[in-house]
Enzyme design. Structure first.
Site, mmCIF file in Angstrom:
data_model
loop_
_atom_site.group_PDB
_atom_site.id
_atom_site.type_symbol
_atom_site.label_atom_id
_atom_site.label_comp_id
_atom_site.label_asym_id
_atom_site.label_seq_id
_atom_site.Cartn_x
_atom_site.Cartn_y
_atom_site.Cartn_z
ATOM 1 N N GLY A 31 0.811 -1.221 0.000
ATOM 2 C CA GLY A 31 0.000 0.000 0.000
ATOM 3 C C GLY A 31 0.839 1.262 0.000
ATOM 4 O O GLY A 31 1.884 1.337 -0.651
ATOM 5 N N ASP A 33 2.584 2.490 2.358
ATOM 6 C CA ASP A 33 3.860 2.217 3.034
ATOM 7 C C ASP A 33 4.916 1.791 2.000
ATOM 8 O O ASP A 33 6.027 2.342 1.958
ATOM 9 C CB ASP A 33 3.622 1.109 4.073
ATOM 10 C CG ASP A 33 4.745 0.970 5.083
ATOM 11 O OD1 ASP A 33 5.662 1.805 5.067
ATOM 12 O OD2 ASP A 33 4.688 0.018 5.896
ATOM 13 N N SER A 121 -5.634 3.297 7.564
ATOM 14 C CA SER A 121 -6.426 2.090 7.877
ATOM 15 C C SER A 121 -7.462 1.710 6.820
ATOM 16 O O SER A 121 -8.096 0.661 6.946
ATOM 17 C CB SER A 121 -7.147 2.197 9.241
ATOM 18 O OG SER A 121 -6.248 2.013 10.308
ATOM 19 N N GLY A 123 -7.131 0.792 3.716
ATOM 20 C CA GLY A 123 -6.708 -0.120 2.656
ATOM 21 C C GLY A 123 -6.621 -1.533 3.192
ATOM 22 O O GLY A 123 -7.641 -2.155 3.529
HETATM 23 N N1 AR6 Z 1 -0.781 7.773 -2.182
HETATM 24 C C1 AR6 Z 1 -1.921 7.999 -1.479
HETATM 25 N N2 AR6 Z 1 -2.704 7.008 -1.013
HETATM 26 C C2 AR6 Z 1 -2.325 5.738 -1.268
HETATM 27 C C3 AR6 Z 1 -1.153 5.417 -1.997
HETATM 28 C C4 AR6 Z 1 -0.366 6.503 -2.464
HETATM 29 N N3 AR6 Z 1 0.760 6.315 -3.141
HETATM 30 N N4 AR6 Z 1 -1.058 4.059 -2.073
HETATM 31 C C5 AR6 Z 1 -2.133 3.548 -1.445
HETATM 32 N N5 AR6 Z 1 -2.906 4.555 -0.968
HETATM 33 P P1 AR6 Z 1 -2.962 1.049 3.021
HETATM 34 P P2 AR6 Z 1 -3.664 0.629 5.865
HETATM 35 C C6 AR6 Z 1 -4.173 4.498 -0.216
HETATM 36 O O1 AR6 Z 1 -3.291 -0.357 2.708
HETATM 37 O O2 AR6 Z 1 -5.042 0.246 5.488
HETATM 38 C C7 AR6 Z 1 0.759 -1.789 4.619
HETATM 39 O O3 AR6 Z 1 1.203 -3.032 4.138
HETATM 40 C C8 AR6 Z 1 -4.969 3.223 -0.294
HETATM 41 O O4 AR6 Z 1 -5.712 3.176 -1.516
HETATM 42 O O5 AR6 Z 1 -1.721 1.616 2.428
HETATM 43 O O6 AR6 Z 1 -3.467 1.581 7.004
HETATM 44 C C9 AR6 Z 1 1.400 -1.399 5.942
HETATM 45 O O7 AR6 Z 1 2.727 -1.880 6.055
HETATM 46 C C10 AR6 Z 1 -5.867 3.363 0.930
HETATM 47 O O8 AR6 Z 1 -6.984 4.199 0.642
HETATM 48 O O9 AR6 Z 1 -2.836 1.297 4.629
HETATM 49 C C11 AR6 Z 1 0.485 -2.061 6.928
HETATM 50 O O10 AR6 Z 1 0.814 -3.420 7.123
HETATM 51 C C12 AR6 Z 1 -4.986 4.120 1.936
HETATM 52 O O11 AR6 Z 1 -3.868 4.612 1.167
HETATM 53 C C13 AR6 Z 1 -0.867 -1.956 6.283
HETATM 54 O O12 AR6 Z 1 -0.620 -1.881 4.872
HETATM 55 C C14 AR6 Z 1 -4.442 3.252 3.055
HETATM 56 O O13 AR6 Z 1 -4.197 1.943 2.577
HETATM 57 C C15 AR6 Z 1 -1.593 -0.699 6.696
HETATM 58 O O14 AR6 Z 1 -2.883 -0.710 6.139
#
Ligand code: AR6
Length: 175
Positions: A31, A33, A121, A123
């Site tokens: 994601g 991260d 959170s 994603g």
């Molecule tokens: N720019 C903006 N938003 C983004 C981007 C980007 N480049 N990429 C994804 N998103 P997530 P979580 C959005 O899964 O739910 C990781 O593996 C995405 O579409 O990134 O907090 C960490 O290491 C979604 O709407 O974060 C943790 O293990 C939002 O960012 C876990 O995922 C958050 O999605 C954290 O999960």
């Protein structure tokens, strides 16, 4: 303090600090991260390792936040926060609200003016977008900056149109 919405990639934002939706290990992941570590390069992981070796041997708890360099990104800092995994049976909203509050406190400590947040959170961690947007907006509006505050803009950077629209709805009553 202005609240703004952008649809796009948080790694490209010219801001003082970008917030990362990390996990407790601080060792990277998928994601946003993964995107932040890829865009910023290995310096971010090096600083995360240092944090694990010093101040955070057990990792970063959900709801807390800590800063590192942003490496090669246009931003100066990454503020890593750990959102709660969504649960239908347990209300973890206060932990999600704490991600925003603690990240903004860290931003203040850094004297940051502009801070960009993703939808923490919403994603991999499964939080329904409308609720995630509501908590993000409400906890940011509730944040009371210190008197020496330097924060001028909190920018929510949403990856998808759906996420952008959810945040726009959450902001509506306040606009
Ligand atoms: N720019 C903006 N938003 C983004 C981007 C980007 N480049 N990429 C994804 N998103 P997530 P979580 C959005 O899964 O739910 C990781 O593996 C995405 O579409 O990134 O907090 C960490 O290491 C979604 O709407 O974060 C943790 O293990 C939002 O960012 C876990 O995922 C958050 O999605 C954290 O999960």
């Amino acid at each position: 303090m202005d609240i703004t919405l952008v649809q796009g990639d948080i790694t490209e934002q010219r801001v003082d600090a970008v917030v990362n939706a990390a996990n407790s290990s601080l060792m990277g992941g998928g994601g946003v991260d993964g995107a932040i570590h890829r865009a910023g390069g290995p310096e971010i992981l090096r600083e995360c390792r240092r944090l694990r070796d010093t101040s955070h041997p057990d990792g970063l708890p959900a709801g807390d936040a800590v800063a590192t360099t942003a490496g090669r990104m246009p931003a100066t800092w990454v503020i890593h926060t750990v959102g709660p995994v969504y649960s239908a049976s347990e209300d973890r909203s206060s932990t999600l609200a704490s991600c925003y509050r603690r990240s903004l406190e860290v931003a203040e400590e850094l004297n940051a003016a502009v801070v960009a947040f993703p939808a923490v959170s919403a994603g991999v961690y499964g939080w329904p977008m409308d609720s995630a947007a509501d908590i993000a907006v409400r906890s940011t509006l509730a944040f009371s900056p210190a008197s020496s505050n330097t924060l001028s803009e909190v920018r929510f950077v949403l990856f998808s149109r759906d996420a952008y629209e959810a945040f726009a709805r959450a902001l509506e009553p306040n606009s």
